[in-house]
Scaffold this motif. Sequence first.
Motif, PDB file in Angstrom:
ATOM      1  N   LEU A 293      -1.565  33.818  25.269  1.00  0.00           N
ATOM      2  CA  LEU A 293      -1.279  33.330  23.921  1.00  0.00           C
ATOM      3  C   LEU A 293      -0.013  32.476  23.888  1.00  0.00           C
ATOM      4  CD1 LEU A 293      -2.171  36.540  21.874  1.00  0.00           C
ATOM      5  CD2 LEU A 293      -3.578  34.523  22.286  1.00  0.00           C
ATOM      6  N   GLY A 294       0.943  32.772  24.771  1.00  0.00           N
ATOM      7  CA  GLY A 294       2.170  31.973  24.822  1.00  0.00           C
ATOM      8  C   GLY A 294       1.902  30.545  25.243  1.00  0.00           C
ATOM      9  N   LEU A 295       1.112  30.358  26.301  1.00  0.00           N
ATOM     10  CA  LEU A 295       0.785  28.997  26.729  1.00  0.00           C
ATOM     11  C   LEU A 295      -0.107  28.295  25.712  1.00  0.00           C
ATOM     12  CD1 LEU A 295       0.286  29.124  30.604  1.00  0.00           C
ATOM     13  CD2 LEU A 295       1.882  27.720  29.324  1.00  0.00           C
ATOM     14  N   ALA A 296      -1.014  29.054  25.059  1.00  0.00           N
ATOM     15  CA  ALA A 296      -1.848  28.457  24.004  1.00  0.00           C
ATOM     16  C   ALA A 296      -0.964  27.943  22.865  1.00  0.00           C
ATOM     17  CB  ALA A 296      -2.848  29.487  23.493  1.00  0.00           C
ATOM     18  N   TRP A 297       0.071  28.720  22.512  1.00  0.00           N
ATOM     19  CA  TRP A 297       0.996  28.302  21.453  1.00  0.00           C
ATOM     20  C   TRP A 297       1.798  27.067  21.868  1.00  0.00           C
ATOM     21  CZ3 TRP A 297       6.494  28.774  21.583  1.00  0.00           C
ATOM     22  CH2 TRP A 297       7.123  28.446  20.370  1.00  0.00           C
ATOM     23  N   LEU A 298       2.232  27.025  23.116  1.00  0.00           N
ATOM     24  CA  LEU A 298       3.017  25.886  23.591  1.00  0.00           C
ATOM     25  C   LEU A 298       2.207  24.592  23.569  1.00  0.00           C
ATOM     26  CD1 LEU A 298       5.006  27.414  26.609  1.00  0.00           C
ATOM     27  CD2 LEU A 298       5.928  26.609  24.428  1.00  0.00           C
ATOM     28  N   THR A 299       0.947  24.649  24.007  1.00  0.00           N
ATOM     29  CA  THR A 299       0.127  23.430  23.998  1.00  0.00           C
ATOM     30  C   THR A 299      -0.179  22.997  22.559  1.00  0.00           C
ATOM     31  OG1 THR A 299      -1.841  24.828  24.283  1.00  0.00           O
ATOM     32  CG2 THR A 299      -0.933  23.785  26.251  1.00  0.00           C
ATOM     33  N   GLU A 300      -0.352  23.968  21.657  1.00  0.00           N
ATOM     34  CA  GLU A 300      -0.562  23.598  20.248  1.00  0.00           C
ATOM     35  C   GLU A 300       0.698  22.963  19.681  1.00  0.00           C
ATOM     36  OE1 GLU A 300      -2.613  25.700  16.395  1.00  0.00           O
ATOM     37  OE2 GLU A 300      -0.974  26.770  17.386  1.00  0.00           O
ATOM     38  N   LEU A 301       1.851  23.491  20.090  1.00  0.00           N
ATOM     39  CA  LEU A 301       3.128  22.933  19.649  1.00  0.00           C
ATOM     40  C   LEU A 301       3.305  21.510  20.162  1.00  0.00           C
ATOM     41  CD1 LEU A 301       5.423  24.254  17.979  1.00  0.00           C
ATOM     42  CD2 LEU A 301       6.654  24.579  20.133  1.00  0.00           C
ATOM     43  N   ALA A 302       2.738  21.229  21.352  1.00  0.00           N
ATOM     44  CA  ALA A 302       2.844  19.892  21.940  1.00  0.00           C
ATOM     45  C   ALA A 302       1.801  18.933  21.380  1.00  0.00           C
ATOM     46  CB  ALA A 302       2.684  19.987  23.457  1.00  0.00           C
ATOM     47  N   GLY A 303       1.010  19.379  20.405  1.00  0.00           N
ATOM     48  CA  GLY A 303       0.013  18.512  19.807  1.00  0.00           C
ATOM     49  C   GLY A 303      -1.329  18.543  20.500  1.00  0.00           C
ATOM     50  N   LEU A 304      -1.516  19.479  21.446  1.00  0.00           N
ATOM     51  CA  LEU A 304      -2.794  19.627  22.145  1.00  0.00           C
ATOM     52  C   LEU A 304      -3.492  20.888  21.639  1.00  0.00           C
ATOM     53  CD1 LEU A 304      -1.459  18.759  25.706  1.00  0.00           C
ATOM     54  CD2 LEU A 304      -2.734  17.244  24.194  1.00  0.00           C
ATOM     55  N   SER A 305      -4.672  21.181  22.159  1.00  0.00           N
ATOM     56  CA  SER A 305      -5.429  22.333  21.668  1.00  0.00           C
ATOM     57  C   SER A 305      -4.924  23.632  22.289  1.00  0.00           C
ATOM     58  CB  SER A 305      -6.921  22.165  21.977  1.00  0.00           C
ATOM     59  OG  SER A 305      -7.147  22.265  23.360  1.00  0.00           O
TER      60      SER A 305
END
Length: 658
Positions: A226-238
């Motif tokens: 979930l941490g990496l999922a949150w980081l990619t969402e924060l970067a504008g990715l899915s």
Amino acid sequence: MVNTLELVLVLLAGAVLVVGIFRSLNLPPVLGYLMVGAAVGPHAMNLMPDTGSARYLAEFGVVFLMFTIGLEFSLPRLYSMKRIVFGLGAIQVLASVLVVMLLGALAGLGWGASFALGGTLAMSSTAILSKLLSDRLELDSKHGRETIGVLLFQDLAVVPLLILIPALSQPADALFQTLAVATGKAIVLLALVLFFGQKLMRGWFFHVARQRSAEFFMLNVLLITLGLAWLTELAGLSMALGAFLAGMLISETEYRYHVEEDIKPFRDVLLGLFFVTVGMFLDVGQIILSLPAVLAMLAALLVGKFLIVGGASRVMGSAQGTAARTGLWLCAGGEFGFVLLSQVDAAKLLPPALSQVVVAALVLSMLLAPLIVQASERIVLRLVPSEWMSRSLQLTNIATQSMFVDKHAIVCGFGRNGQYLGRLLEQEGITYIALDLDPERVREAAAAGETVVFGDAAKRETLIAAGISRASVVVITYADTEAALRAMSQVRACRPDVPVVVRTADEVDLERLQAAGAAEVVPEAVESSLMLASHALALLGVPLPRILKRIREIRAERYHLLRGIYRGGERVHEEALEERQQTRLHSVVMAAGTHAIGRTLAGLRMKELGVEVIAVRRQRIRVVDPTPDTLLELDDVLVLLGTPSQLANAETRLFKGL
């Protein structure tokens, strides 16, 4: 407005009911989830008018699905299958997208919408097809390897598609910049994962595993995912891309399989919730009104993908039959199509009416997928005339091996158990014919001099070619019970009297296999526990004769055919008196002049003497547990069970009638 708890309860109650029904009917559970969503959604009972909360929960299902796909992303595996994955798989996905884009242009659909629709329709069901391949023992067949390779590329292709599809909703002048920025971010993340992340992850999980806490281990898996999922969402990715990267980080560590088992319950439940939310967008009334369009889309999907996959397989050098089989296996849609379609709907790339038609066509195609696979052999034989010749050559090869053998054993499956069995039979001078569906294994074993041929034991013509009419025994070594039952049904259809020995993992399916006609079922769990017990008892100082006696007693209780042993004329000095009086097996031949000829077993009253008739063998046919009214004939062989004194009395009665 429905609160989150009510939302979850409604969805869980519907899922438990419908998915339970679908599983009992042997249908894919994903279709049950879609039906639940359609029923409770705004277009039906309207129990869930606001699906915003459900969509947010369901997105975690896609997150965990992409995490498990990342776990499967093994660089050595990809390299070993690179020709199929990046050759056939790439051709199939790209050709599907290009064909849909061409048809979309002719129909007046925008190129962005056509591209997204092409990516959606290019997907096939990894869950359904991999299970069917495993159940049918076709994972190692030529079309099975091609199917798995294409599915693997499709799984990987979802990652860039999840980046591209949301960007397609941008204005044309900003599209290139949006894609360039998204691609740059993805490349940076991949570089960090490949060059720095794996070493860091291996060290961290080693520290976590040393704590020997399942709870702590699971918390770390969830945090990283979930941490990496949150980081990619924060970067504008899915979020799904971040989860995929998390899976990649762990895939090269020794904790991969442990993590996969721990995460599976979360993935399955949340992914089911995702499919429920997809089903909420299904407007059954609109689909019925658009039924001609749905059927046209379904036909175009099945025929189009069949031609694309089959043509790509031929381009890669496969035979016509293999290409046709691969095309039939992959022609239906898949669960990732719904994942991409949710992105398409969010970006508003497709008109709502067309989106409904696509969802309905995907659902129907997944319903038809198992039926298409089941009929694939008949379809291939009709479409590819050369398959008749190939099938004839295969059967001729099997018949050539069995032509001059008699009273042989047929071994179904030449894996580890089959090979060990073959060596023991060979050492005893017993001829055997082994049937296996792994072409590489067959080639290597045959080159080494083993009598193994490529053939499916679940096909009647294969068994006939293997000489089942002359065989003395059939041994089925499959680990899968369903595959063993299919093979056994064909064996029984060809030779109801031939004894069949079946291997099984444990005793769960014992009664099913016995009811299907197995003379004996050998559970691996029982035998491994007996070996563990014998070694442990020996190390504890228990005398070896006592251990062997105990193991013999347990086997005698467990295996009907092993109740007792055949004795020769020798005597073992170490045996105690009671050991000599132990029950054993003894064969008696009904020679000319024997009193028992022409009499029934009931009339001979063997039980009065304490003797049990285990089997009667007549003209190479062994009948286990003969009925009391069995009439004995000349040259019959009776297999008796009793102590030496009881067997001596039985022989006297059989020969002299005393």
